[in-house]
Every structure is written in C-alpha cells, then in structure tokens.
Design a protein around this motif. Structure first.
Motif, PDB file in Angstrom:
ATOM      1  N   SER A 146      -0.674  21.536 -37.239  1.00  0.00           N
ATOM      2  CA  SER A 146       0.697  21.644 -37.024  1.00  0.00           C
ATOM      3  C   SER A 146       1.256  21.690 -35.867  1.00  0.00           C
ATOM      4  O   SER A 146       2.426  21.275 -35.414  1.00  0.00           O
ATOM      5  N   ASN A 147       0.278  21.986 -34.783  1.00  0.00           N
ATOM      6  CA  ASN A 147       0.717  21.968 -33.348  1.00  0.00           C
ATOM      7  C   ASN A 147       0.341  20.657 -32.565  1.00  0.00           C
ATOM      8  O   ASN A 147       0.362  20.594 -31.448  1.00  0.00           O
ATOM      9  N   GLY A 148      -0.260  19.819 -33.390  1.00  0.00           N
ATOM     10  CA  GLY A 148      -0.636  18.443 -32.979  1.00  0.00           C
ATOM     11  C   GLY A 148      -2.074  18.368 -32.919  1.00  0.00           C
ATOM     12  O   GLY A 148      -2.808  19.345 -33.209  1.00  0.00           O
ATOM     13  N   VAL A 149      -2.590  17.346 -32.597  1.00  0.00           N
ATOM     14  CA  VAL A 149      -3.985  16.891 -32.814  1.00  0.00           C
ATOM     15  C   VAL A 149      -4.502  16.152 -30.939  1.00  0.00           C
ATOM     16  O   VAL A 149      -3.769  15.249 -30.697  1.00  0.00           O
ATOM     17  N   VAL A 150      -5.697  16.735 -30.717  1.00  0.00           N
ATOM     18  CA  VAL A 150      -6.120  16.253 -29.469  1.00  0.00           C
ATOM     19  C   VAL A 150      -7.307  15.570 -29.950  1.00  0.00           C
ATOM     20  O   VAL A 150      -8.150  16.188 -30.346  1.00  0.00           O
ATOM     21  N   GLN A 151      -7.636  14.223 -30.327  1.00  0.00           N
ATOM     22  CA  GLN A 151      -8.614  13.601 -30.700  1.00  0.00           C
ATOM     23  C   GLN A 151      -9.497  13.040 -29.556  1.00  0.00           C
ATOM     24  O   GLN A 151      -9.085  12.190 -28.735  1.00  0.00           O
ATOM     25  N   ILE A 152     -10.822  13.546 -29.537  1.00  0.00           N
ATOM     26  CA  ILE A 152     -11.618  13.105 -28.332  1.00  0.00           C
ATOM     27  C   ILE A 152     -12.703  12.196 -28.978  1.00  0.00           C
ATOM     28  O   ILE A 152     -13.261  12.776 -29.805  1.00  0.00           O
ATOM     29  N   PHE A 153     -12.795  11.048 -28.253  1.00  0.00           N
ATOM     30  CA  PHE A 153     -13.652   9.911 -28.749  1.00  0.00           C
ATOM     31  C   PHE A 153     -14.750   9.717 -27.608  1.00  0.00           C
ATOM     32  O   PHE A 153     -14.603   9.672 -26.481  1.00  0.00           O
ATOM     33  N   THR A 154     -16.099  10.033 -28.022  1.00  0.00           N
ATOM     34  CA  THR A 154     -17.263  10.081 -27.042  1.00  0.00           C
ATOM     35  C   THR A 154     -17.753   8.614 -26.865  1.00  0.00           C
ATOM     36  O   THR A 154     -17.346   7.691 -27.702  1.00  0.00           O
TER      37      THR A 154
END
Length: 989
Positions: A241-249
């Motif tokens: 609900s506070n947003g998403v930080v998607q990290i792709f390696t």
C-alpha cells in the motif's frame, strides 16, 4: 470428463504439431541507433517465445532457435528506446541476418515493465505512473546502499540518509506517510522475493541503526522499477500500500562468458565543521550578574573525534550461456572506514543465478545471494550517551586527553570522548541469504504461468562492552542481542493474452500469494563486570529478554485489461487480502482497482494537427484501494498479560492496554491521474501526475475510563489525507554521433493532514515534541514558543532575556497570551505548533554529457520548506561549548541568554532546507584497448560534495529517530553524512 480429455488431447496435439514444424536456425545482426552508433544490451526475442539473446558491447547478437515455418516477428527492446518489431519469413535457410535501427523513447512508453510477479506489460498500457532506474545509475552513484542511490532519480520519492555511520540507515518515502503507528516504507522485492528491510537496532543506539538493504551490493543490480501508491497493491497485495520497489538483478546471456571486474577506492571526509566556542575566556563566577572573566584554553573536539578515512569496493562477475542454459555469478568485497574514529563497515557477498530452458514452453530459474557484514561502531547520537552528545554537553575548556596516570578526565555526566574511542567495544554482525526458485510455463500461445518461491533469512547480532569506571556505568556492562527474521513467499500468477479481433485485445491476469515471516529477538545484558571480563559471564547482575512473533499474509487477485487499437487500455481488478494479525472476522478484506490509459497521439486527428510537435501524448488515470496489514503487531489485538516473579513463583499482571479482536486493517483509497508526452522528435519528455489519498480507520490508541482497569485500547478511529503533484521532465538539447547532452528534472509536493485523533493530539517521538495532531501534518513539532510584543519583537525580561509565552487556552485549544500589570507574561506556559518536518517540495536536477569516450554527470537534490528540531543547538545554548556561550563571554549578548533559550523550544527550530551536490562524476571508456579486453572504464565520482543550507550544525538531512514513520527532523549528536570521493576502474573481458 470426455470433454476434459478431448481438450487435453487437443492441446498436446497442437504442441506436438508446433514442435514438428519448428526448425533450427541461426539469426544474427547488429542493432544501431538513429546516428548509426551500436547499442549494447538490447534484448532480442522471437515474439511469443522464450527464445532470445542480448547484444554485446559492439551491438551484435546471435540467436540460435527453433523457428516455425512461415511468418515470424523479431522483437528488439532496450531501456531508453522504442520497441522495434521486425517481421521475417522462415522457409528452410540455416542462417538469417536481421539488422535493426532503434529510435529513442525518452519517456519509455514502449518499455516493458513488471507489474506483478511474471506479468509483463508495456508502460503505455498502464494507468498509474511507474518509474525505472538502470543498474548503471545505481552502481555509479558512489552510494554503498541501493536505496541511497535512488535519491533524486525519480519524482515523488524522498530518500534521506539518517546517519553518516558507514552503514547508516536510509529512509525511503514514496509520496508520503500513510499511517501513524505502522510503517510507511515501500515493499521491497528482489527477483520476485519479498525481502526484509527492517531497521535492526541490535546495539540499543538509535544513531547507528542499519537497514537490511545495506546487505545488497549495488553492482549486482540490473534495474529498479518503482510503483507508487495503491496501484501497486492491486497485484502485490496490501503490504504494497506504500508502493513497491522492485529490484532486478543481472542475469546471464547466451554466448561466450563475459567477465566483469571492477575495483575502486574511496576517500571520506567531514564535509562541514560546526561553529563552537572559541572565546579564550570563562566566567569567574556562576552568578550571572557577575560579568568578570578569566582566560582559558578552548579545544576543538571535532578534530579529536573525526578523521579522513578510506574504503575499497571490489567486484567480479561472470555471465554467459549456451542455447538453453545461461548463468550469472558474482563475488564482492567492500571495506569502508567511517569518518567517526573507531567505526568501519565490511561486507562480503556472492550471487549465483542459473536460467534453464526445459523445452519450448517451459523454463526454470534458480538464484541465491549470500552476504556477511561486520561493523565496528561507537555510541553516537540519539537518545542517550555518545561521542557527539558528550561534546554537546561539555564546556570545551576541558582537555579530554588522558592524564599521566592514564585516567580520562571527566568532561560531563557522559564518558570522555577518548574513552569511547579507546575502550568501548560495540560491534554488529549480519548474515543474509536470499534465494528463489521460479518456474515459467507457456503451454499455449498467449498463456504465461509463473510460479515463484522466495526465501529470505537475515540474522543480526550485536555485542556491546562498556568498561568499568565510566560515568554512565561505573561497574561496567556487556550485552549481546540477536534479531533473526525469516520470510517466505509463494506466488502463482497466470496471464492470458489474446486478440479478440484485429482491433481489440484482452489481457487477463490472476494470481495467489502466500507469505509468512517469523522474528526471534533474544538478548542478554549484564552490569557489574568482573575485572578483565568483557562478556556477560560472571557479571553481578544479568537480565535476559526474548520475543517471538509469527505472521502470515495471503491474497488473490483477478485483473482484466482490454485494449483498443493499441491506443486505449482499460483495466479493472479485485483483490482479496488477509493477515493473521487481525481477528477472524476482519482479517479478509476486498480491495478494487480501476485504471485507464489513452494514447491520444495515436488518433488520426492528432497526427494531422499536432503530430509534428508531439511524438506521443498519453493521458492516464487510476483509482484503487488497499489496506495496511502491518500497522499493528501479531499480538496487538490481544490482551497481553505480563509475566512477573513473586517470591520466587511465576505470576501474571494485567496490562495497561486492553485487546480488541474487532480491529480491521487501515484502508487507503487513492485517485491518480496524469499525462505523459514526448515532443520535438523525442528531444523533450514530460510526465505530470496528481494524486489524492484518503486513509480511514487508522489504528490508534484510545484512552479508556479508569473503571475499565486499563489505560487504553487500540481502535480504528483516525483518518489521514495526502494530496500532491509530481513532475518529471527529461530533455536531450543536443544529440549527435559524438556529443550528447541530456537533462532530467523532478519536482514533487505533498500535503498531509491527520484528523479524528482522540484528545486532539498525542506524542510520537523526539522526546514527545513530535506529535500527531488533528488538522496538522504528521509529526509537527508542538512545544513552547517565544513571548513577543505586538510588533513581533521578543518580549524580554527586566534583565534583557528572552522568555517563553504564558497564558491560557480557549475552548478550541488555541493558546491565548496573557500579560500582568507590568506587561510581562502571566499564567501557564503555552505550547503551539512551532515547526513542520515535512518539506514543501523536493526536487532534483541531473545533467549528463557524453563526448566520444568521455562522460560527465552532475546531480543536485533539493529539499525545501522543512523544519528541523536541533537538539545540538539547544545543548550548545547551555553547556558552554557552543557559539552562544562565546557571544555572552565576548559581550555580544546578555549573559544568561543561552540558558533562557534552552527552555524555549522555538529557539532551536531551524530551517532544514538544503540543496546538495549529491553526485558529480566523470568517466572515460576505452573500447577494446587490449586483445581479449572488450572495455575499460575509468571513473571519478564525488558524493555529497556540497550542501547549500542555513543549518547551524553538520547536516540537516539526518534524523535521530532513524527510520521512524512519523517522528522526523530531530537532530542530536548524529554522525554527519561524509563527503565521498571515489576512484574506480571497470573492465569487461
């Protein structure tokens, strides 16, 4: 049953026919831009298959694949360029050459992003804003932490480094706070694994708290995608609900092994010294009416505790693959000394990922990352003792050096600064493993099924030792604390894409997620140490503490998108979320979402009238709801009795807070709309967004009647509002084959307001100076203020000293100043809102220039209209070591002015606005300088080089409450953020 068997047989037959007609072919070519320059890193893929390759440093690719006879399409994708589709016909040839030219896509509307685990979507179809940052920008930022590298890169994201400790914690807010007691941190996902970014305080010192994303090496990152607000929660669940930080390696690429080696050395230094008492005088008497002074020697304690330090970061990776298997592996080692003496941070990490194609319609991927880190720390800042607090509370006429007998002189009621550095032993050790297993199936054309199993295990161990004889613990103390957190997520998602007609397309996505985490906290502390003992063994007094918690989260969703003519996209979704922290009747909640994206620039009337100016013009809107599943702990809905020992027997005592089984999740409703446009042949891109959030059913404590036998109970009683504006402007004023100049600017505002709090307000931090108050932004400072004359000047005492306002409060709680017959303040001491730690706006400006093999980058970050509560200033008023004391000794102010200001909170509210030169870098690349070497790049990077501010202490960016949600802007004795200069070399073989 016969129908099911018939359908299954038909699918098998279609797959068999497809395999029979597919033939092996080698496809190769070169990819260039509009200026004829080759483009490395372009993904080349046969449409609707998993067959693909990536261009090398020379823009060349080779793709070995089984291709069906007849018409096919080769798709070229790369960040910053429009997707290119090239049709080709395959008959029986063994090789095919396909070259491609890609045009710039300044806003990335053709960029394919991940909007859910395994769900690929072009940005042009999305109704909410989604932003991307490349791994290169992260790696070359000179930040040791991934989240710190995000600063200034995106609109609507505020990144604050809360301490200058070598692995100091970093706060990230996407738009604003959305809860009072819970966390407003975004959800972090690495390669489909929901990861822990808890703030682990294993030393009991707020000034040296770390985030767990400090375990991750930024050089392993391929890209980061950020989704803000409730739109993220439709697929990822209410934890987002506070947003998403998607990290792709990074992943392997088909072809010969590629080895990347990088090494760097960085130099850290104190960016700014603060003013101190340099007057070579002291008062002859404690009587403030006696102005007689005597000569003394003054010491600059800053030079005694800070140092210039160095660090190194080393990294090696190998990537490659064959036709059906590719791999990526890396190892890294980082060591960095802090600018505070006695502090350092060391991290060792490694990553392995293997992607395996099982057959034409199934593939699997497995990856694991490990790291171990160690740090030496010293108490510094926040609530309690520390090196810098000792300086704040000391009169700097005392020489802190050891005497002839090896004893440390008393500086104040805290230990001597050298005593901390020489004899205290505070350490942290962290071990981390993040692993995932993914399976991707494409059994029929258009259907994509993805399963992800993720596991994150983080353990932090802290140990402390305080020797016998210090001011704070005369008998010495030792402690050991362990925080162990395990997280597991299991996600199954399926997407089906089909063309309903030549003009209509449909995308249906459904999924289910199950998540679990458990946390164990164990500590043992002791005082009264035996001589020569640094552990808790044999101590006179030993205490232990243990806490365990388990939570589970579950949810499922269905999302439907219809597209018309590749220009109008409408999406609707519904999600069910549940959490074990709530009661059985309230834990499952439904949350809907709807969005729209319309590419007006695809309409003929637009092309004919505005097409020569606007390359693309998109309007978008999104509406969605989400719940906050982490605003309370696993046991907060229960009445938790406390265990005690009574005459050697165990017993229970009633708690001050009653349980409430009817608690429901906080509910957030968000409306967002905006426009994206590119102009002048993709030379200018503009992204504008307005959003409005309404949060209801805030979980807050309500005061109970004494007859209940308890003091409070958590209830759904509060509300909060956020509304704001975000702008991203990117431009390429000059672009030729040899020279490119690009500019990116961001601007964001947010207005926050809390309401429906019982009793009008309650304290949330900063020694209770930060409050949640009805009608005010979260975390405003509420305390005493100056008494003033009608013209706004200070109303002084008869002795010429400033004083706190006095009077009474009206029926609405507003302060009313009162005066006695002599015109002096009378009545009770008054308080009001005296400051707001929430900025009016944040902004950034990035300039990038490339000329042939040279590159240059400069980034400015700005935070404006923010107040800070400087406890540093307050302590310097009273204890003799600050410039206020020097002013009194020199006769520039009335003796006693500092002591008077000490009791008036308004006097140490300061403007915390700043503009920072966050990054300044230059690079030079050599392509194929030696046989077997593809590229060598030299870089020189500076970080936090300059800060343009009016703050009296070291740095207005830091925060004594660490990653606290509501308590922001308090500064007391915190290690300042260092200036960093980094020399780096990266070679690719």
């Amino acid at each position: 049953m016969k129908k099911k068997n018939y359908l299954f047989s038909t699918i098998l037959m279609l797959l068999f026919v497809q395999m029979m007609v597919a033939q092996s072919v080698s496809i190769s070519g070169t990819v260039t831009d509009d200026f004829g320059e080759t483009i490395p890193g372009v993904t080349v893929q046969i449409k609707n298959t998993s067959k693909g390759a990536v261009t090398d440093f020379s823009g060349n690719y080779t793709l070995e694949a089984n291709v069906k006879s007849g018409n096919n399409i080769l798709v070229f994708r790369s960040i910053g360029f429009s997707t290119k589709e090239v049709p080709f016909t395959y008959e029986s040839q063994s090789t095919i050459t396909i070259n491609a030219t890609m045009s710039a896509d300044i806003l990335g509307l053709d960029e394919v992003v991940i909007t859910g685990v395994g769900a690929l979507t072009a940005k042009k179809q999305i109704g909410n804003v989604i932003s991307s940052v490349s791994g290169l920008e992260i790696a070359e930022s000179a930040s040791l932490d991934i989240t710190g590298a995000l600063s200034g890169k995106l609109a609507g994201i505020q990144v604050s480094q809360n301490s200058g400790d070598p692995a100091g914690g970093i706060s990230v807010r996407l738009r604003s706070a959305s809860t009072v007691n819970g966390s407003s941190d975004p959800l972090y996902i690495i390669d489909g694994v929901i990861v822990n970014n808890n703030s682990t305080n294993v030393l009991g010192i707020s000034g040296v708290v770390q985030n767990r994303l400090s375990d991750i090496n930024p050089q392993d990152i391929d890209r980061i995608e950020v989704i803000k607000g409730a739109a993220a929660a439709a697929i990822y669940g209410s934890r987002a609900s506070n947003g998403v930080v998607q990290i792709f390696t990074k992943k392997g690429k088909t072809g010969e092994p590629v080895i990347t080696l990088s090494t760097s050395v960085n130099f850290n230094s104190l960016r700014k010294k603060r003013d101190f008492n340099e007057a070579p005088l002291d008062w002859a008497s404690s009587d403030i009416t006696d102005l007689t002074t005597v000569p003394v020697t003054r010491y600059d304690y800053q030079d005694m505790v800070f140092q210039n330090s160095v660090g190194t970061d080393n990294y090696v990776s190998v990537a490659g693959g064959m036709e059906k298997t590719n791999y990526f592996a890396s190892l890294s080692y980082l060591q960095n000394e802090g600018i505070m003496k006695g502090t350092d941070f060391e991290r060792t990490g490694g990553r392995i990922r293997i992607n395996q194609e099982l057959n034409d319609w199934a593939s699997a991927s497995i990856g694991t990352y490990f790291s171990t880190s160690n740090s030496n720390d010293t108490p510094s800042g926040g609530y309690g003792a520390g090196i810098l607090p000792t300086i704040l509370f000391s009169d700097n006429k005392i020489d802190p050096s050891k005497d002839a007998d090896g004893n440390y002189p008393n500086m104040t009621f805290y230990p001597n600064i050298f005593e901390y550095i020489d004899t205290f032993d505070f350490r942290q050790k962290n071990n981390r493993i993040i692993s995932d297993l993914q399976l991707n199936l494409k059994p029929v054309e258009g259907l994509n099924i993805n399963y992800t199993l993720g596991y994150d295990n983080a353990e932090s161990v802290g140990s402390t030792y305080v020797p016998i004889g210090t001011n704070t613990v005369a008998l010495g103390s030792a402690s050991t604390s362990t925080i162990s957190t395990k997280q597991l997520n299991s996600d199954l998602n399926a997407t089906f894409m089909t063309d309903i007609s030549d003009r209509f397309e449909s995308t249906t996505t459904a999924g289910f997620s199950w998540q679990a985490d458990d946390t164990d906290i164990r500590s043992i502390s002791a005082t009264g140490l035996a001589l020569g003992i640094k552990t808790t063994n044999g101590a006179a007094s030993v205490s232990t503490n243990e806490f365990r918690s388990e939570r589970t989260f579950w949810g499922g969703f269905v999302q439907q998108t219809f597209g018309f003519d590749n220009k109008l996209f409408v999406t609707g979704a519904i999600r069910l979320d549940g959490s074990s922290v709530f009661g059985a009747d309230e834990r499952n909640q439904f949350y809907p979402k709807a969005s729209m994206s319309y590419l007006l620039s695809q309409e003929e009337f637009w092309k004919e009238s505005l097409g020569s100016t606007f390359d693309s013009f998109k309007i978008r809107a999104a509406w969605g709801q989400a719940g906050n599943l982490t605003a309370i702990g696993p046991f907060d809905r229960l009445t938790n009795y406390g265990a005690v020992s009574i005459d050697g027997s165990s017993g229970l005592i009633s708690p001050s807070q009653l349980g409430n089984p009817d608690l429901s999740p906080e509910r957030q409703t968000e409306l967002e709309f905006g426009v994206d446009m590119s102009l002048f042949k993709n030379r200018l891109g503009i992204e504008l967004t307005y959003y409005s959030q309404d949060i209801e059913d805030l979980l807050l404590a309500r005061t109970l009647s004494p007859s209940t036998g308890a003091g409070s109970r958590i209830e759904n009683i509060g509300t909060m509002k956020n509304k704001g504006f975000e702008a991203l402007i990117t431009a390429t004023p000059v672009q030729t084959s040899d020279f490119t100049w690009s500019v990116t600017g961001t601007f964001s505002t947010n207005e926050n307001e809390v309401n429906n709090i019982e009793g009008e307000q309650f304290p949330i931090g900063n020694f209770n100076f930060s409050v949640a108050k009805n009608g005010q932004p979260l975390g405003v400072f509420y305390q005493g203020y100056y008494a003033r004359n009608d013209d706004g000047s200070l109303l002084l005492t008869s002795g010429g000293l400033p004083q706190r306002e006095k009077g009474s409060y009206d029926t609405n709680g507003n302060p009313i100043a009162e005066r006695d017959a002599s015109g002096q303040p009378t009545g009770a001491s008054l308080s009001k809102v005296i400051g707001d730690p929430n900025p009016d706006f944040i902004a950034s400006l990035i300039n990038e220039v490339t000329y042939k093999n040279f590159s240059f980058r400069m980034q400015l970050d700005a935070v404006q209209g923010v107040d800070v509560l400087s406890w540093d200033t307050r302590m310097y008023y009273r204890f003799g070591g600050g410039p206020a004391a020097a002013n009194e000794l020199n006769g520039d102010s009335v003796r006693g002015t500092g002591a008077a200001k000490f009791g008036i909170a308004e006097s140490y509210i300061e403007d915390g606005s700043y503009i920072k030169l966050r990054e300044l870098s230059a690079g030079y690349s050599l392509k194929k300088p030696l046989k077997g070497v593809d590229n060598i790049k030299f870089t020189l990077t500076g970080r936090n080089l300059l800060s343009f501010d009016n703050f009296s202490s070291f740095d207005p960016e830091v925060n004594m409450d660490g990653q606290s949600n509501g308590s922001r802007g308090g500064i007391m004795g915190l290690t300042p953020i260092p200036r960093v200069i980094k020399l780096g070399l990266t070679a690719t073989f």
